[in-house]
Motif scaffolding. Sequence first.
Motif, PDB file in Angstrom:
ATOM      1  N   UNK A 351      41.240  40.299  46.088  1.00  0.00           N
ATOM      2  CA  UNK A 351      39.887  40.810  45.910  1.00  0.00           C
ATOM      3  C   UNK A 351      39.315  40.998  47.302  1.00  0.00           C
ATOM      4  N   UNK A 353      36.455  41.257  48.530  1.00  0.00           N
ATOM      5  CA  UNK A 353      35.301  40.472  48.962  1.00  0.00           C
ATOM      6  C   UNK A 353      35.546  38.973  48.951  1.00  0.00           C
ATOM      7  N   UNK A 362      44.952  32.085  44.183  1.00  0.00           N
ATOM      8  CA  UNK A 362      45.101  32.691  42.861  1.00  0.00           C
ATOM      9  C   UNK A 362      46.474  32.326  42.289  1.00  0.00           C
ATOM     10  N   UNK A 365      45.524  27.608  41.750  1.00  0.00           N
ATOM     11  CA  UNK A 365      44.371  26.709  41.751  1.00  0.00           C
ATOM     12  C   UNK A 365      44.349  25.708  40.604  1.00  0.00           C
TER      13      UNK A 365
ATOM     14  N   UNK B 223      36.951  31.288  38.876  1.00  0.00           N
ATOM     15  CA  UNK B 223      37.479  32.363  38.033  1.00  0.00           C
ATOM     16  C   UNK B 223      36.440  33.449  37.803  1.00  0.00           C
ATOM     17  N   UNK B 225      33.776  34.141  39.630  1.00  0.00           N
ATOM     18  CA  UNK B 225      33.465  34.888  40.853  1.00  0.00           C
ATOM     19  C   UNK B 225      34.562  35.896  41.170  1.00  0.00           C
ATOM     20  N   UNK B 226      35.811  35.487  40.975  1.00  0.00           N
ATOM     21  CA  UNK B 226      36.910  36.415  41.214  1.00  0.00           C
ATOM     22  C   UNK B 226      36.841  37.583  40.236  1.00  0.00           C
ATOM     23  N   UNK B 229      34.508  39.945  41.578  1.00  0.00           N
ATOM     24  CA  UNK B 229      35.029  40.701  42.722  1.00  0.00           C
ATOM     25  C   UNK B 229      35.997  41.793  42.279  1.00  0.00           C
ATOM     26  N   UNK B 230      36.946  41.407  41.429  1.00  0.00           N
ATOM     27  CA  UNK B 230      37.999  42.358  41.075  1.00  0.00           C
ATOM     28  C   UNK B 230      38.691  41.882  39.809  1.00  0.00           C
TER      29      UNK B 230
END
Lengths: 507, 377
Positions: A351, A353, A362, A365, B223, B225-226, B229-230
């Motif tokens: 991502x 940002x 990713x 976690x 999760x 927030x991601x 983002x995308x």
Amino acid sequence: MRNQSNDVILRMENIVKCYGSLIANDNVSLHLNRGEILAVIGENGAGKTTLMKVLYGLEHPDKGDIYLNEKKIQIHNAAQAIANGIGMVQQHFMLFDPFTVTENIVYGKEPKKGLFFDLKKANQTISELSRKFDLPLNPTTKIQGMPVGLRQRVEILKVLYQNADIIVFDEPTAVLTPQEVHELLNTMKRLAEAGKSIIIVTHKLNEVMEVADRAMVMRLGKHVAYRNIADTSIEELSFLMVGRHLVETEIPEISPGKDILRITDLCLTRDGAVPILDHISIHVNAGEIVGIAGVSGNGQSDLVQCIFGLQKADSGQILVNGKNVFNCPVKEVRHSGMAMIPEDRFIWGSAAQASIAETAIMGHYEKPSFSKKGFLNIRTIREFAGKLVKEFSVKADSIAQKTSSLSGGNAQKLIVAREIRQNTPILIACEPTRGIDIGAIQFVHDCLVEKRSEGAAVLLVSSELSEILKLSDRIYVIYEGKINGEFKRGNVSEEELGLLMVGSKKL
Amino acid sequence: MNSGTLRKISHFLAPISQPFIAIFLALVVGAIAIIVTGESPFNIYKIMVKGAFGSEYYLLTTLTRATPIIITGLGAAICWSSNYMGIGGEGQMIMGGFLCAVIGFHFPGPQWLKLTCAIIFSLIGSGLYSLFSAWLLDKFKMSLAISTLMLNYAGAYIAMHFVQNVFLDTTGDAKLVQTQMIDESIRLPRIVEGQKLHWGFGIAVLLVILVWFMMNRTVFGYESRMSGFNIHFCDYGGINSKKIMYGMLTLSGVICGLAGVIEVLGVNYRYTHNTYVSASYAWIGLNAALISGYNPIGIFFTSIILAGISTGGAAIARATSVPLEISTIIQGCITLFISARIAIQFRRRSRKLASPAKDGGSSGDILIPETKGEILR
């Protein structure tokens, strides 16, 4: 030898172009003789594309002059470049699919009869042009459904129609099959013989050796050398490009183990009818890199997405160590022992940002060292991300910076690092080296080979044939969603693969 | 080399400076409006600041007003930051307030039971109300903006219908559509005796911390927030994005509902038709969330500033000939300038998508507006 005179048609002098603090072009000068083919070579990020954008009026240089036929000119936009006889065959084709070849070519400069568009005359002009330069094309075919090689031919004709004397090819062979590449290089030679001056921007050195008269090498925004092709070698050019000698990836002999990934009769249709994947059956053994070769768009992306659970297939079986993960959600597929380097690092792989650390965890976690009962352990996450960055030499100031601040190659390294550290028995690598520089390519290749040495099964999907041939122990060829051939290492040539990739039956 | 340091500083300041620029420009426009009315803007703004923060009374009034803004702002921030742009805060707040007032008065049993049930059921109610929009989006691909906006109206009129026809307070002589007051024993106590400020403000502060923690220190927050983002990155990573959507929208509804609950328990002690709508708490809250880039701590301070503009505006109207609408103008302009910022980012983004960066360039901003979460940065 072509009838190249030493009369200089184009000179770019001391071009400087900065993007913020990044100096993309640092006092770059270039000259082009009439009727010659000049290769501008360099790694990704060396500033080749920027220089060409300046020439084509897409970027404005901070400093520097452009002389055409020894007359100083200003190029503010593409239209002016075209008016000055400079044409560009873009890397990404700009064609309207539902329209015919002719309509696409004459767009913007249509022959008219009174107020109306004279289609008949246009078609005639285009067929004359295509005959004159020996670029066979039917002017009335629609672009839709045309293979990439033909589309490119349309782009070339478009440039010729605009009366360009100087033609710039930006990475023209990136999307072509070996046969199409061969044809394109011949076309370039013919154009040069017909008096056109050609600049080809590329990092593929064997093509440069075959077609160019001279090469200009760029590195880190500067031009570092000019060489006459007759007086140089691939080794010298690659040394000039990279600034150091590259050590070839060594692929140790190992005998493959049992099949960890086995896919049988995987089928996928779109809209209930069009087959995308047609009874695909492949397997990957432990300690083996299996390559899937194919022109992009023949079902590779869908295949990988179906395997990984990102898309639901119609039928089939996907066994990971004997366990069926067909149409399971991604999380379950990952837990079954699969990791993936996705084909597009900024769409799937990260991502923009998110911080580097966030991108790095990713898929990781949920492991107990990074989170307990839904709470993140920031300290171990930071340590882990820092270690990945260091071990895989990702160039970054800190793990807190945004992923988008990484260059393509470094972002790719980060993603490769993350997926390799999943320590899964299966790794799928899709176009793992697309658009990254030679040094990074080498690095990624080394990682894949190391993964194989550890006894993992690696499925390599790539449209870069040289990569497939170099790394794979076994190769499948995919064409229109079908497996169109299977080979062991060394049992097949690039040409044979190329033919199978465009659909010819077993040799 | 000096330009490098400068650039670093400006890079660091850029996201913070934008809200200040927006507020500053809005004040300039407000100043022009004030000049038109024939007053001196400096003078008026002085009165405004004094009327908002100038004394204990004014300050505490402003903080009281800021409380529902902070809470709805947090509710908006969590769903917007995961890229679900719901604007149903108002309807959810109404649901929360209405249910709390009705249950808090009519539920059988002792007062503590009334209170407990009022809080629990109104939060469940407002959460379900938001969940409904999520379901519509999931099952029928109904635009979240439209469904949440429409449910604001539906919520207001459903509440009005029941208040008017079932729970109307007929004891007083006021002609307002409102419920009866809840018992004194279950009202939120005041923080300072004799002033309006109640412990709901304390709850808001606590919520700021909780939401910050949730967004930056939990798996769910990571999760979501991601996913903001995308979303492709999430799917690929194995995150169940549907779970995020349902979870975030429901939680956002619960938080906005809490704003209503606190207004009932701490300020009005009853539900009165149209109070939340006319004060537009939820909208100002959304504004605060946008201005501060969904950062909970930013939302806290921005909400107080925005509430100050309202209370300060009232002070101007009392003291001078400048009408109350001046604060509406300023707030409207802040929204305008903030959304201009979003539009600029949209443009930048589409341009970048149109010409993908070559030569190893970086990809564009995938998401708008810029978020400044604290995690791992």
